[in-house]
Scaffold this motif. Structure first.
Motif, mmCIF file in Angstrom:
data_model
loop_
_atom_site.group_PDB
_atom_site.id
_atom_site.type_symbol
_atom_site.label_atom_id
_atom_site.label_comp_id
_atom_site.label_asym_id
_atom_site.label_seq_id
_atom_site.Cartn_x
_atom_site.Cartn_y
_atom_site.Cartn_z
ATOM 1 N N GLY A 4 -63.509 139.050 -35.022
ATOM 2 C CA GLY A 4 -64.189 138.520 -36.199
ATOM 3 C C GLY A 4 -64.901 139.614 -36.983
ATOM 4 N N ARG A 5 -65.646 140.489 -36.278
ATOM 5 C CA ARG A 5 -66.352 141.583 -36.957
ATOM 6 C C ARG A 5 -65.362 142.589 -37.540
ATOM 7 N N SER A 6 -64.257 142.815 -36.859
ATOM 8 C CA SER A 6 -63.232 143.715 -37.393
ATOM 9 C C SER A 6 -62.671 143.171 -38.703
ATOM 10 N N SER A 7 -62.514 141.855 -38.788
ATOM 11 C CA SER A 7 -62.050 141.247 -40.030
ATOM 12 C C SER A 7 -63.065 141.434 -41.149
ATOM 13 N N PHE A 19 -74.488 148.434 -38.639
ATOM 14 C CA PHE A 19 -73.210 147.857 -39.023
ATOM 15 C C PHE A 19 -73.080 147.667 -40.537
ATOM 16 N N ALA A 20 -74.109 147.106 -41.171
ATOM 17 C CA ALA A 20 -74.037 146.830 -42.606
ATOM 18 C C ALA A 20 -73.887 148.124 -43.403
ATOM 19 N N SER A 63 -59.503 137.489 -45.546
ATOM 20 C CA SER A 63 -59.809 138.127 -44.260
ATOM 21 C C SER A 63 -60.927 137.437 -43.492
ATOM 22 N N PRO A 64 -62.059 137.099 -44.120
ATOM 23 C CA PRO A 64 -63.087 136.392 -43.344
ATOM 24 C C PRO A 64 -62.602 135.047 -42.805
ATOM 25 N N LEU A 65 -61.799 134.324 -43.613
ATOM 26 C CA LEU A 65 -61.260 133.055 -43.148
ATOM 27 C C LEU A 65 -60.291 133.275 -41.984
ATOM 28 N N ALA A 66 -59.480 134.315 -42.094
ATOM 29 C CA ALA A 66 -58.558 134.626 -40.997
ATOM 30 C C ALA A 66 -59.331 135.008 -39.743
ATOM 31 N N ILE A 108 -62.253 133.916 -38.815
ATOM 32 C CA ILE A 108 -62.730 132.680 -38.205
ATOM 33 C C ILE A 108 -61.603 132.009 -37.427
ATOM 34 N N GLY A 109 -60.401 132.021 -38.017
ATOM 35 C CA GLY A 109 -59.255 131.432 -37.335
ATOM 36 C C GLY A 109 -58.906 132.168 -36.060
ATOM 37 N N TYR A 110 -58.947 133.503 -36.085
ATOM 38 C CA TYR A 110 -58.635 134.283 -34.887
ATOM 39 C C TYR A 110 -59.604 133.951 -33.752
ATOM 40 N N ASP A 111 -60.903 133.851 -34.084
ATOM 41 C CA ASP A 111 -61.916 133.624 -33.043
ATOM 42 C C ASP A 111 -61.920 132.190 -32.542
ATOM 43 N N SER A 112 -61.616 131.215 -33.407
ATOM 44 C CA SER A 112 -61.720 129.805 -33.020
ATOM 45 C C SER A 112 -60.383 129.194 -32.587
ATOM 46 N N LEU A 113 -59.300 129.535 -33.285
ATOM 47 C CA LEU A 113 -57.993 128.956 -32.980
ATOM 48 C C LEU A 113 -57.101 129.884 -32.167
ATOM 49 N N GLY A 114 -57.261 131.193 -32.350
ATOM 50 C CA GLY A 114 -56.366 132.165 -31.749
ATOM 51 C C GLY A 114 -55.411 132.719 -32.788
#
Length: 557
Positions: free
Chosen positions: A175-178, A235-236, A495-498, A500-506
């Motif tokens: 998620g942070r990488s995205s 990070f910021a 990218s942020p939406l993706a 979220i998808g990577y972390d929650s859905l895979g």
């Protein structure tokens, strides 16, 4: 550069009886019965038969060799009328030597010597200008190809394993990488309009490329001592510093270099795809070693990138554009580009149709592809094995991509730019969807290779679409804003939406959703992309451009 055809010979506008001179296009002196007095604004091209008028015999073998032919209008790069008196091949050093053609008012000058003038007959010396022009064209093609090679070597060493570097070396989550990738896209959004406008103003001058080269030299210290430490501790701040640097040095710089090379190709008469092929070879060569160096120490990649950047700068410095009058015409037209020209694009429907395709299709695909290395390496028993396997596979894929760059112009010329863009969208949707369906390492490796077909078609088609439907003097602005900036804008949103998808859905379910989106908007683009048959509308001024049936075939290299 696109779909080039040779125009028919243009008639001479006037002739005056003067003494014999020599045509020297082949290096041999060929006597004629009269010299042709042609106004400078209508000087014919390098085909000697164009200078034939009643009562004048010019053997066709006195023509300038076809190898020395260059595009016939210096304004074809610029989008405005050429400098007065500089038209066609006369604007090139490869054109018929000036000693052969007397300009208006030149009677009584050495160029008008001979019977009836009281002056001795003048025999022009064998001209070296045509070989010089042909040689310079080959040299610049070689240098531009080598510069693309070294640029992509540098970029690959520092970027091809970027998501793996973020997750394994820096220790960020997916998620942070995205978020990092999204921030990099925002940096591109701020930089691309400036780079595109400046490069259009510069024409064939290399000031911006020198600036890019200087930034590339700093890639090693930037990653090792600034970017990486900031992402770990602040990070910021790391997001801001990295996004600004990577945009100016690579993400936007690559579009600037490609746009410059495409412009140089139209100037000299070579296909952009042939030069861009070497960029793919550079990426492949560097990626082959990047995974191995990363497993030893990631810092080795970044130091090697700084070394290759130094070679890139030297190659850019060696490029010379020596066709004086043609270059002056291009520079004069480039300097006429204004902010009003750029703003006028917003009133052109074809521009918005292109933006929709890029944002909804290309940007989604790029977002998928940036995190694909992390997903790919996770399918292996160890991260080190996955890293090396991805490095080897990516290297092989890009070698195939290089071959695709050489072949894609033939396919795009046959299908047309619009249908080629739609074909590339279909390939993108298929690859993303299959990545969500297959999990076997060998099967997903085969899916990865589809990129070798998609990228060459899409990249060649986008340039040809721009040349067909937009003013060519604004080509850099349109490529960087209408294509690259739009892709980054889409990535910043997707990218942020993706993530979220990577972390929650895979990864796999997210890929299926992304594939459906790409397929849907590719279908919509059938209606929103401008048909190739329409070309440039009359309301948009244009000049003869490569691929519009007005430029000659590019000289063989």
């Amino acid at each position: 550069m696109t779909d080039q055809t040779t125009p028919g010979p243009g008639p001479a506008t006037a002739a005056h009886p003067v003494s014999p001179v020599a045509h020297t296009g082949t290096g041999a002196t060929v006597p004629t019965t009269a010299t042709i007095d042609v106004p400078a604004a209508a000087v014919p091209t390098a085909d000697a038969t164009d200078t034939t008028v009643p009562g004048t015999t010019v053997p066709t073998d006195a023509a300038v060799p076809s190898d020395a032919a260059v595009p016939t209008d210096a304004a074809f790069l610029a989008g405005t009328a050429a400098t007065p008196g500089v038209t066609g091949a006369a604007a090139s050093d490869a054109a018929v030597p000036a000693a052969v053609i007397a300009t208006p008012g030149a009677l009584g000058t050495p160029g008008a010597a001979g019977p009836g003038t009281g002056l001795p007959t003048a025999t022009a010396p064998a001209s070296a200008s045509a070989p010089t022009a042909a040689s310079r064209r080959r040299v610049n093609f070689t240098l531009a190809s080598a510069a693309l090679f070294m640029f992509f070597v540098t970029w690959s060493l520092s970027w091809s394993l970027f998501s793996i570097w973020l997750t394994q070396d820096i220790g960020l989550s997916a998620g942070r990488s995205s978020l990092v990738i999204s921030a990099n896209a925002v940096g591109c959004l701020l930089t691309m309009p400036l780079y595109g406008y400046v490069q259009d103003k510069l024409g064939l001058r290399k000031n911006l490329l020198y600036w890019i080269g200087g930034l590339m030299l700093l890639v090693g210290p930037m990653y090792i001592y600034v970017y990486g430490p900031l992402l770990k501790t602040h990070f910021a701040l790391g997001l801001v510093a990295g996004s600004v640097y990577l945009a100016m040095a690579f993400a936007v710089a690559v579009a600037t270099l490609e746009s410059y090379t495409e412009r140089l190709g139209r100037f000299h008469g070579f296909e952009f795809g042939r030069a861009r092929m070497f960029g793919s070879l550079g990426w492949a060569a560097a990626t082959f070693f990047a995974g191995r160096l990363f497993n030893i120490d990631p810092k080795l990649n970044f130091w090697a990138a700084s070394v290759s950047a130094a070679v890139f700068v030297a190659l850019i410095a060696a490029i010379r554009v020596t066709d004086g009058r043609r270059t002056a015409a291009v520079d004069a037209a480039a300097s006429s580009v204004s902010l009003a020209d750029a703003r006028s694009l917003l009133r052109y429907p074809a521009f918005w149709g292109l933006l929709l395709f890029v944002v909804a299709v290309t940007a989604t695909y790029n977002t998928y592809d940036q995190m694909f290395p992390s997903y790919f390496s996770s399918l292996f028993s160890t991260e080190a094995e996955g890293n090396q396997m991805y490095s080897d596979l990516n290297s092989f894929q890009v070698f195939l991509e290089a071959g695709g760059m050489a072949l894609a112009p033939f396919l795009v010329n046959r299908l047309g730019p619009k249908r080629s863009l739609l074909l590339s969208g279909f390939v993108m949707a298929t690859r993303i969807g299959l990545s969500g369906l297959v999990t076997d390492p060998m099967a997903i490796s085969a899916v990865k290779l589809m990129h070798a077909a998609e990228l060459p078609i899409m990249l060649i088609a986008i340039f040809k679409y721009i040349n067909r439907h937009f003013e060519s003097r604004l080509s850099s602005s349109i490529y960087l804003v209408g294509f690259q900036l739009a892709a980054q804008l889409g990535a910043a949103i997707i990218s942020p939406l993706a993530g979220i998808g990577y972390d929650s859905l895979g990864f796999a379910p997210t890929y299926l959703l992304m594939a459906a989106m790409v397929a849907a908007f590719t279908a919509v683009s059938v209606a929103t992309l401008r048909p190739d048959a329409k070309g440039l509308p009359e309301s948009v001024p244009d000049v003869p451009a490569s691929g519009r049936g007005t430029a000659p075939e590019p000289a063989s290299l």
